[in-house]
Design a protein around this motif. Structure first.
Motif, PDB file in Angstrom:
ATOM      1  N   ARG A 158      -0.519   0.804  -2.710  1.00  9.42           N
ATOM      2  CA  ARG A 158       0.630   0.034  -2.229  1.00  9.42           C
ATOM      3  C   ARG A 158       1.345  -0.119  -3.887  1.00  9.42           C
ATOM      4  NH1 ARG A 158      -1.928  -4.621  -1.816  1.00  9.42           N
ATOM      5  NH2 ARG A 158      -2.334  -5.217  -3.401  1.00  9.42           N
ATOM      6  N   LEU A 159       0.203   0.211  -4.584  1.00 10.65           N
ATOM      7  CA  LEU A 159       0.750   0.570  -6.235  1.00 10.65           C
ATOM      8  C   LEU A 159       1.581   1.695  -6.815  1.00 10.65           C
ATOM      9  CD1 LEU A 159       0.191  -0.707  -9.006  1.00 10.65           C
ATOM     10  CD2 LEU A 159      -1.117   0.530  -9.633  1.00 10.65           C
ATOM     11  N   ILE A 160       0.743   3.003  -5.820  1.00  9.56           N
ATOM     12  CA  ILE A 160       1.279   4.458  -6.227  1.00  9.56           C
ATOM     13  C   ILE A 160       2.937   4.157  -5.797  1.00  9.56           C
ATOM     14  CG2 ILE A 160       0.684   6.502  -5.765  1.00  9.56           C
ATOM     15  CD1 ILE A 160      -0.564   5.985  -7.579  1.00  9.56           C
ATOM     16  N   ILE A 161       2.876   3.830  -4.684  1.00  6.94           N
ATOM     17  CA  ILE A 161       4.125   4.013  -3.573  1.00  6.94           C
ATOM     18  C   ILE A 161       5.492   2.850  -4.319  1.00  6.94           C
ATOM     19  CG2 ILE A 161       3.850   1.945  -1.593  1.00  6.94           C
ATOM     20  CD1 ILE A 161       4.437   4.173   0.211  1.00  6.94           C
ATOM     21  N   THR A 162       4.909   2.067  -4.640  1.00  6.83           N
ATOM     22  CA  THR A 162       5.556   0.698  -5.568  1.00  6.83           C
ATOM     23  C   THR A 162       6.471   1.734  -6.025  1.00  6.83           C
ATOM     24  OG1 THR A 162       4.597  -1.220  -4.410  1.00  6.83           O
ATOM     25  CG2 THR A 162       6.047  -1.649  -6.783  1.00  6.83           C
ATOM     26  N   LEU A 163       5.904   2.130  -7.673  1.00  8.91           N
ATOM     27  CA  LEU A 163       5.745   2.364  -8.933  1.00  8.91           C
ATOM     28  C   LEU A 163       6.499   3.683  -8.575  1.00  8.91           C
ATOM     29  CD1 LEU A 163       2.545   2.447 -10.440  1.00  8.91           C
ATOM     30  CD2 LEU A 163       4.191   1.619 -10.948  1.00  8.91           C
ATOM     31  N   HIS A 164       6.138   4.815  -7.528  1.00  7.27           N
ATOM     32  CA  HIS A 164       6.885   6.044  -7.572  1.00  7.27           C
ATOM     33  C   HIS A 164       8.056   5.631  -6.160  1.00  7.27           C
ATOM     34  CE1 HIS A 164       8.913   9.689  -5.944  1.00  7.27           C
ATOM     35  NE2 HIS A 164       7.650  10.564  -7.246  1.00  7.27           N
ATOM     36  N   ASP A 165       7.957   4.499  -5.282  1.00  5.20           N
ATOM     37  CA  ASP A 165       9.314   5.249  -4.514  1.00  5.20           C
ATOM     38  C   ASP A 165      10.303   3.631  -4.671  1.00  5.20           C
ATOM     39  OD1 ASP A 165       8.649   7.073  -3.527  1.00  5.20           O
ATOM     40  OD2 ASP A 165       7.699   5.725  -1.615  1.00  5.20           O
ATOM     41  N   ILE A 166       9.758   2.544  -5.074  1.00  2.00           N
ATOM     42  CA  ILE A 166      10.617   1.559  -5.456  1.00  2.00           C
ATOM     43  C   ILE A 166      11.028   1.458  -6.961  1.00  2.00           C
ATOM     44  CG2 ILE A 166      10.739  -0.907  -5.385  1.00  2.00           C
ATOM     45  CD1 ILE A 166       8.759  -1.105  -3.171  1.00  2.00           C
ATOM     46  N   ASP A 167      10.309   1.650  -8.205  1.00  2.00           N
ATOM     47  CA  ASP A 167      10.377   1.366  -9.390  1.00  2.00           C
ATOM     48  C   ASP A 167      11.184   2.883  -9.807  1.00  2.00           C
ATOM     49  OD1 ASP A 167       9.496  -1.027  -9.720  1.00  2.00           O
ATOM     50  OD2 ASP A 167       7.572  -0.382  -9.937  1.00  2.00           O
ATOM     51  N   GLU A 168      10.985   3.967  -8.978  1.00  2.00           N
ATOM     52  CA  GLU A 168      11.503   5.302  -9.261  1.00  2.00           C
ATOM     53  C   GLU A 168      10.200   6.308 -10.365  1.00  2.00           C
ATOM     54  OE1 GLU A 168      15.739   5.256  -8.937  1.00  2.00           O
ATOM     55  OE2 GLU A 168      15.906   4.817  -7.385  1.00  2.00           O
ATOM     56  N   LEU A 169       9.140   5.835 -10.737  1.00  2.23           N
ATOM     57  CA  LEU A 169       8.826   6.481 -11.418  1.00  2.23           C
ATOM     58  C   LEU A 169       8.484   8.189 -11.746  1.00  2.23           C
ATOM     59  CD1 LEU A 169       6.641   3.329 -13.745  1.00  2.23           C
ATOM     60  CD2 LEU A 169       8.798   4.763 -14.036  1.00  2.23           C
ATOM     61  N   SER A 170       8.392   8.890 -12.773  1.00  2.99           N
ATOM     62  CA  SER A 170       8.222   9.967 -12.139  1.00  2.99           C
ATOM     63  C   SER A 170       6.332   9.523 -11.927  1.00  2.99           C
ATOM     64  CB  SER A 170       8.424  11.237 -13.328  1.00  2.99           C
ATOM     65  OG  SER A 170       7.570  10.926 -14.731  1.00  2.99           O
ATOM     66  N   TYR A 171       5.917  11.501 -11.820  1.00  2.00           N
ATOM     67  CA  TYR A 171       4.508  11.238 -11.590  1.00  2.00           C
ATOM     68  C   TYR A 171       3.779  11.154 -13.394  1.00  2.00           C
ATOM     69  CZ  TYR A 171       5.692  12.662  -6.753  1.00  2.00           C
ATOM     70  OH  TYR A 171       5.202  12.525  -5.476  1.00  2.00           O
ATOM     71  N   GLU A 172       4.129  11.732 -14.000  1.00  2.00           N
ATOM     72  CA  GLU A 172       3.625  11.858 -15.253  1.00  2.00           C
ATOM     73  C   GLU A 172       3.776  10.324 -15.633  1.00  2.00           C
ATOM     74  OE1 GLU A 172       6.724  14.050 -14.951  1.00  2.00           O
ATOM     75  OE2 GLU A 172       5.576  15.726 -14.676  1.00  2.00           O
ATOM     76  N   GLU A 173       4.728   9.299 -15.448  1.00  2.00           N
ATOM     77  CA  GLU A 173       5.012   8.055 -16.116  1.00  2.00           C
ATOM     78  C   GLU A 173       3.752   7.490 -15.516  1.00  2.00           C
ATOM     79  OE1 GLU A 173       9.307   7.602 -17.196  1.00  2.00           O
ATOM     80  OE2 GLU A 173       8.811   7.407 -14.814  1.00  2.00           O
ATOM     81  N   ILE A 174       3.309   7.466 -13.551  1.00  2.00           N
ATOM     82  CA  ILE A 174       2.760   6.898 -13.025  1.00  2.00           C
ATOM     83  C   ILE A 174       1.546   7.053 -14.080  1.00  2.00           C
ATOM     84  CG2 ILE A 174       1.292   6.740 -10.964  1.00  2.00           C
ATOM     85  CD1 ILE A 174       4.527   7.204  -9.678  1.00  2.00           C
ATOM     86  N   GLU A 175       0.571   8.433 -13.888  1.00  2.00           N
ATOM     87  CA  GLU A 175      -0.532   8.966 -14.819  1.00  2.00           C
ATOM     88  C   GLU A 175      -0.698   8.098 -15.894  1.00  2.00           C
ATOM     89  OE1 GLU A 175      -1.013  13.262 -14.857  1.00  2.00           O
ATOM     90  OE2 GLU A 175       0.962  13.700 -14.257  1.00  2.00           O
ATOM     91  N   LYS A 176       0.124   7.798 -16.694  1.00  2.00           N
ATOM     92  CA  LYS A 176      -0.137   7.332 -17.658  1.00  2.00           C
ATOM     93  C   LYS A 176      -0.285   5.469 -17.831  1.00  2.00           C
ATOM     94  CE  LYS A 176       3.462   9.540 -20.676  1.00  2.00           C
ATOM     95  NZ  LYS A 176       4.448  10.266 -20.953  1.00  2.00           N
ATOM     96  N   GLN A 177       0.290   5.421 -16.152  1.00  2.00           N
ATOM     97  CA  GLN A 177      -0.373   3.653 -16.146  1.00  2.00           C
ATOM     98  C   GLN A 177      -1.402   3.439 -15.240  1.00  2.00           C
ATOM     99  OE1 GLN A 177       3.405   1.544 -13.953  1.00  2.00           O
ATOM    100  NE2 GLN A 177       4.637   1.485 -15.883  1.00  2.00           N
TER     101      GLN A 177
END
Length: 167
Positions: free
Chosen positions: A119-138
């Motif tokens: 849920r966290l990953i799909i929300t960050l990537h598809d809804i918040d439109e963060l890049s993979y690098e930004e998700i890695e940091k979070q």
């Protein structure tokens, strides 16, 4: 302005004009045509043009004005259609909007039902439109783990949506 002055002043502007035309049109062929039309317009008006202080700016401004003129003409032609060709919104449009809203609610419910990590990953990537690098940091996960988790989450959402639709 004679022909040799014109060549010295405006031909070096070609590259800058093409860049501006490509940004306006988003199409290589249309950009080339627009540059050619702008150069033709400058050539025709060369006798009335004094040597500009900034030839590139002058040429690009001419190109933009030509683009806007052509765009306006297209808009006018499209607006000259018969009124009977234009349809008013109907109650069918409201039902389409309701269906879209229900689909969004079902999708949100499917996402909420996912395991917390997915849920966290799909929300960050598809809804918040963060890049993979930004998700890695979070999250502290590496890019491969994020891609796998995202793929699994999307697959689970698709399957749940299909199940909802079949009910």
């Amino acid at each position: 302005m004679n022909a040799s002055d014109f060549k010295q002043i405006f031909l070096p502007c070609h590259r800058r004009m093409y860049t501006a035309a490509w940004r306006l049109t988003g199409n290589q062929q249309e950009a080339e045509d627009l540059v050619q039309d702008a150069m033709m317009r400058l050539w025709i008006k060369r006798k009335n043009i004094e040597k500009p202080d900034n030839a590139e700016a002058f040429a690009v401004t001419t190109l933009r004005n030509l683009f806007y003129d052509q765009h306006r003409k297209k808009q006018l032609k499209q607006n000259d259609e018969e009124p009977k060709d234009h349809q008013l919104r109907t109650e069918h449009d409201a039902s389409d909007a309701l269906a879209v809203k229900q689909e969004m609610m079902m999708t949100q419910q499917c996402i909420n039902d996912l395991p917390e990590n997915q849920r966290l990953i799909i929300t960050l990537h598809d809804i918040d439109e963060l890049s993979y690098e930004e998700i890695e940091k979070q999250t502290g996960l590496n890019a491969v783990n994020i891609r796998v988790t995202l793929s699994r989450a999307r697959k689970a959402v698709r399957e749940k949506l299909q199940a909802f639709r079949q009910q």
